[in-house]
Design a protein around this motif. Sequence first.
Motif, PDB file in Angstrom:
ATOM      1  N   GLN A  94       0.288  21.803  -7.333  1.00 46.42           N
ATOM      2  CA  GLN A  94       1.595  21.619  -7.273  1.00 46.42           C
ATOM      3  C   GLN A  94       2.316  20.791  -8.419  1.00 46.42           C
ATOM      4  O   GLN A  94       2.630  19.784  -8.261  1.00 46.42           O
ATOM      5  N   PHE A  95       2.348  21.473  -9.540  1.00 43.93           N
ATOM      6  CA  PHE A  95       3.109  20.987 -10.478  1.00 43.93           C
ATOM      7  C   PHE A  95       3.648  21.918 -11.614  1.00 43.93           C
ATOM      8  O   PHE A  95       3.086  22.887 -11.542  1.00 43.93           O
ATOM      9  N   GLU A  96       4.582  21.507 -12.394  1.00 45.21           N
ATOM     10  CA  GLU A  96       4.940  22.326 -13.489  1.00 45.21           C
ATOM     11  C   GLU A  96       4.656  21.467 -14.646  1.00 45.21           C
ATOM     12  O   GLU A  96       4.631  20.497 -14.899  1.00 45.21           O
ATOM     13  N   ALA A  97       4.542  22.053 -16.020  1.00 43.66           N
ATOM     14  CA  ALA A  97       4.528  21.673 -17.267  1.00 43.66           C
ATOM     15  C   ALA A  97       5.571  21.759 -17.969  1.00 43.66           C
ATOM     16  O   ALA A  97       6.190  23.034 -18.239  1.00 43.66           O
ATOM     17  N   ILE A  98       6.355  20.896 -18.396  1.00 44.23           N
ATOM     18  CA  ILE A  98       7.302  20.882 -19.442  1.00 44.23           C
ATOM     19  C   ILE A  98       7.037  20.531 -20.826  1.00 44.23           C
ATOM     20  O   ILE A  98       6.716  19.328 -20.912  1.00 44.23           O
ATOM     21  N   ILE A  99       7.256  21.339 -21.978  1.00 42.82           N
ATOM     22  CA  ILE A  99       6.770  21.154 -23.087  1.00 42.82           C
ATOM     23  C   ILE A  99       7.787  21.152 -23.938  1.00 42.82           C
ATOM     24  O   ILE A  99       8.978  21.902 -24.129  1.00 42.82           O
ATOM     25  N   VAL A 100       8.161  19.900 -24.403  1.00 43.16           N
ATOM     26  CA  VAL A 100       9.492  19.785 -25.404  1.00 43.16           C
ATOM     27  C   VAL A 100       9.065  19.660 -26.637  1.00 43.16           C
ATOM     28  O   VAL A 100       8.609  18.629 -27.246  1.00 43.16           O
ATOM     29  N   ASP A 101       9.072  20.727 -27.400  1.00 45.61           N
ATOM     30  CA  ASP A 101       8.932  20.705 -28.894  1.00 45.61           C
ATOM     31  C   ASP A 101      10.057  20.038 -29.842  1.00 45.61           C
ATOM     32  O   ASP A 101      10.955  20.642 -29.860  1.00 45.61           O
ATOM     33  N   ASP A 102       9.562  19.048 -30.349  1.00 47.16           N
ATOM     34  CA  ASP A 102      10.422  18.129 -30.906  1.00 47.16           C
ATOM     35  C   ASP A 102      10.543  18.620 -32.430  1.00 47.16           C
ATOM     36  O   ASP A 102      10.492  17.953 -33.301  1.00 47.16           O
ATOM     37  N   GLY A 103      11.054  19.842 -32.804  1.00 47.77           N
ATOM     38  CA  GLY A 103      11.247  20.440 -34.086  1.00 47.77           C
ATOM     39  C   GLY A 103       9.986  20.703 -34.830  1.00 47.77           C
ATOM     40  O   GLY A 103      10.010  20.377 -36.285  1.00 47.77           O
ATOM     41  N   ARG A 138      16.157  20.175 -33.722  1.00 48.67           N
ATOM     42  CA  ARG A 138      15.938  19.256 -34.690  1.00 48.67           C
ATOM     43  C   ARG A 138      15.018  18.287 -34.094  1.00 48.67           C
ATOM     44  O   ARG A 138      14.983  17.987 -33.010  1.00 48.67           O
ATOM     45  N   ASN A 139      14.336  17.297 -34.983  1.00 44.00           N
ATOM     46  CA  ASN A 139      13.630  16.225 -34.524  1.00 44.00           C
ATOM     47  C   ASN A 139      14.298  15.326 -33.945  1.00 44.00           C
ATOM     48  O   ASN A 139      15.105  14.796 -34.670  1.00 44.00           O
ATOM     49  N   VAL A 140      14.179  14.874 -32.767  1.00 44.44           N
ATOM     50  CA  VAL A 140      14.934  13.710 -32.098  1.00 44.44           C
ATOM     51  C   VAL A 140      14.076  12.579 -31.758  1.00 44.44           C
ATOM     52  O   VAL A 140      14.562  11.442 -31.521  1.00 44.44           O
ATOM     53  N   GLY A 141      12.936  12.731 -32.172  1.00 40.66           N
ATOM     54  CA  GLY A 141      11.982  11.502 -31.954  1.00 40.66           C
ATOM     55  C   GLY A 141      11.170  11.360 -30.681  1.00 40.66           C
ATOM     56  O   GLY A 141      11.531  12.276 -29.649  1.00 40.66           O
TER      57      GLY A 141
END
Length: 231
Positions: free
Chosen positions: A37-46, A75-78
């Motif tokens: 019971q989970f989701e994966a959230i991928i935040v691609d930082d540019g 854009r890359n936010v760190g």
Amino acid sequence: MAPERKKDFISVVIPCYNASRYIEDCLNGLIKQTYRQFEAIIVDDGSGDGSEEAVKRWMNEHSPFFPIVYLKLPRNVGFAGALTVGYFLSQGEYIAVHDADDISHPERFEKQLSFLHRHPHIALVGTNYAAFPDGHFEQKTPANWLAYGRDIRRVYAEGKHCICHGTIMFRGGVFDQLGGPTRRIHGAEDYEFIVKFLNAKLEVENLPDILYYYRSHPQQRSRQFYKKGGS
């Protein structure tokens, strides 16, 4: 007003920056989790290395059976900024962190969630881990710098670190109250995030079980700030 979070659901936030070589290993580890019971959230930082293509290729093969959110920032936010974006997108009662170049043990989420169920006064729990050199998963070395129980608060009071950030799972409601990691302390965002919990009089803990595998490679972010062995 804080959002209504999905009970017993885990949102796994994965900040990703130029991790095209490793992200599929990361996701393959997640799809083997015994707790589903989970989701994966991928935040691609540019990323500019093909990470987007690698993720979308994996999603095309697995997404009908695996809830995954992919967001590429313009854009890359760190590191801290990417994490916080993922936390805002999270739906789960619990939030887990996962570095894009590492791998989780199949029982990681099941054991962390079970621990948080049994210990409602604990707000955040990490785990022990083993490091391995890139390309040699069989050469795993257990970590020896973590602390447990009351020692954790003492270590952080001394300005030291004793929780591997990539292993943490915490209650989503705490993020709704305290916010995410700072963007003001480059290289110490993970340290400051744990201290934020401790300063709020919240309890944190580590599990002694090795439930995470930390990949050592020349491009990893932590090499900019720490010697091998820390994370």
